[in-house]
Design an enzyme around this catalytic site. Structure first.
Site, short mmCIF file in Angstrom:
data_model
loop_
_atom_site.label_atom_id
_atom_site.label_comp_id
_atom_site.label_asym_id
_atom_site.label_seq_id
_atom_site.Cartn_x
_atom_site.Cartn_y
_atom_site.Cartn_z
N SER A 40 27.54 -13.16 -31.78
CA SER A 40 27.58 -13.61 -33.21
C SER A 40 27.02 -12.13 -34.06
CB SER A 40 26.67 -14.13 -33.27
OG SER A 40 26.51 -13.91 -34.61
N THR A 75 28.56 -19.92 -33.50
CA THR A 75 28.93 -21.69 -34.47
C THR A 75 29.89 -22.29 -34.37
OG1 THR A 75 26.51 -21.71 -35.81
CG2 THR A 75 28.52 -23.30 -35.94
N CYS A 120 18.21 -21.93 -38.73
CA CYS A 120 19.08 -22.85 -39.33
C CYS A 120 18.05 -24.05 -39.67
CB CYS A 120 20.19 -23.09 -38.41
SG CYS A 120 21.20 -22.17 -38.17
#
Length: 394
Positions: A199, A72, A325
């Protein structure tokens, strides 16, 4: 009771080799990487070795890798920093309606600053049209962001074609590759991207670590201030253990990818065929082939998704309804709605993402146990009752 984890798209367990490498850092290498003395130098060496591993995994130069706290954060540095640094050339941006919220919310924040954003639609399989993208380009377009593969339905996007067009027109191109690195081949030169986000916790590494590829010569405006670390784009003392963990994780993921992706693809197809074949009124979301090898997203009609997920959890099966999320939200998936599904169908969607621990027995268990759960929930559903009687349900 059997326990089956089918939510690897949300996060993965940390692999043993990663834990061992991180523990060694925590116990033996505590120096500040910015210090030039004998305690700091080993920490700096470990960071640069990890940087080389990340770069090698995606076909980049180590100097083009910036460590971040997450995928993010990498998305935000690229999109917001890139747009702000180049706004004298124009203020038009392009992205898609099916991006992760890390990307969509970054663009929404830029709209508040006076930037204009064009949101590309997708077809019924979640794919972006290159032709629509070309038609959206303007003389004042300065940045484009299209994810490499969708995190909910697994659709792999035509990023190579879009990247090539952007490079020819000198437009910055960012792609979120959080779901693809370690799952399918990723090469920044073939994609022609200026930015790429990844990530650690999606590839059996630790949470709290990500990386941004930023092509040499590209400028961004820093979002943070206070130090010179990571080319002044991510100031603050580096998390050496997590960085080392990411390096180990990505090295193993890329090495194992050909065999593991082929294994997961077979399991994925068995799971899809088993569910669609045993439960009526179901549909696969996303394409049959051009999708992530570990992703199966299926809508089960006339059923409430949250009740289905909780019922499966009680039987030891961990799945999700979409992005981790937003899975706590009662709103239907923005991805499925963009693909043309109704609210009812979107609400009954399951995202099952396979991983290292997934076996043939796990897939068989899900196929066997899911049908009675669906039957029980449908028996309590007035919508299902109306459907069976041929009555209108909307």
């Amino acid at each position: 009771m059997r326990r089956v984890y089918l939510d690897h798209g949300a996060t993965t367990p940390v692999r043993k080799e990663v834990i061992e490498a991180m523990m060694q850092v925590h116990s033996e290498v505590f120096g500040n990487p910015s210090s030039i003395h004998s305690f700091g130098r080993p920490a700096r060496k470990l960071i640069e070795e990890a940087r080389e591993k990340v770069a090698q995994a995606i076909g980049a130069d180590p100097k083009e890798i910036i460590f971040t706290g997450s995928g993010t954060e990498a998305d935000n540095i690229a999109i917001i920093g890139g747009a702000r640094a180049n706004q004298k050339k124009g203020k038009h941006l392009i992205t898609t309606v099916v991006e992760h919220h890390a990307v969509l919310d970054a663009f929404k924040s830029l709209e508040k600053e006076g930037f204009e954003v064009t949101y590309l639609s997708v077809d019924g399989e979640g794919a972006v049209s290159v032709e629509e993208f070309q038609n959206a380009l303007r003389d004042d377009t300065i940045l484009v962001s299209v994810m490499h593969a969708n995190n909910e339905v697994g659709t792999i996007q035509p990023v190579e074609e879009i990247g090539k067009i952007c490079r020819e027109r000198k437009i910055l191109f960012h792609t979120d590759a959080v779901q693809t690195v370690g799952k399918v081949p990723v090469n920044v030169k073939e994609i022609n991207c200026d930015f790429l986000a990844l990530s650690g916790h999606k590839i059996y590494g630790p949470k709290g670590i990500g990386a941004l590829y930023m092509r040499r010569g590209v400028r961004v405006q820093p979002l943070y201030h206070g130090g010179g670390q990571e080319r002044k784009l991510r100031p603050g003392t580096e998390n050496v253990a997590n960085i080392v963990g990411l390096g180990v994780a990505i090295e193993h993921a890329v090495a194992e990818m050909p065999a593991e992706s082929a294994r997961l693809e077979k399991l994925r197809d068995r799971l899809i065929e088993g569910v669609l074949g045993s439960i009526e009124e179901t549909r696969l979301n996303g394409p049959r082939t051009k999708r992530l090898p570990h992703n199966a997203n299926i809508s089960i009609e006339y059923i409430e998704g949250e009740a289905l997920i909780l019922s499966m959890d009680m039987k030891g099966m961990a799945v999700s309804s979409g992005s981790a999320c937003t899975s706590g939200s009662l709103d239907p998936s923005h991805v499925l709605m963009a693909m043309g599904l109704t609210h009812t169908t979107a609400h009954g969607s399951l995202r099952m993402t396979l991983g290292h621990s997934t076996t043939d027995e796990d897939v068989d268990y899900v196929i066997t146990e899911l049908k009675p759960i669906v039957d029980k929930l449908r028996a309590m559903s007035p919508v299902w009752e109306r459907f069976q009687k041929g009555l209108p349900i909307h």
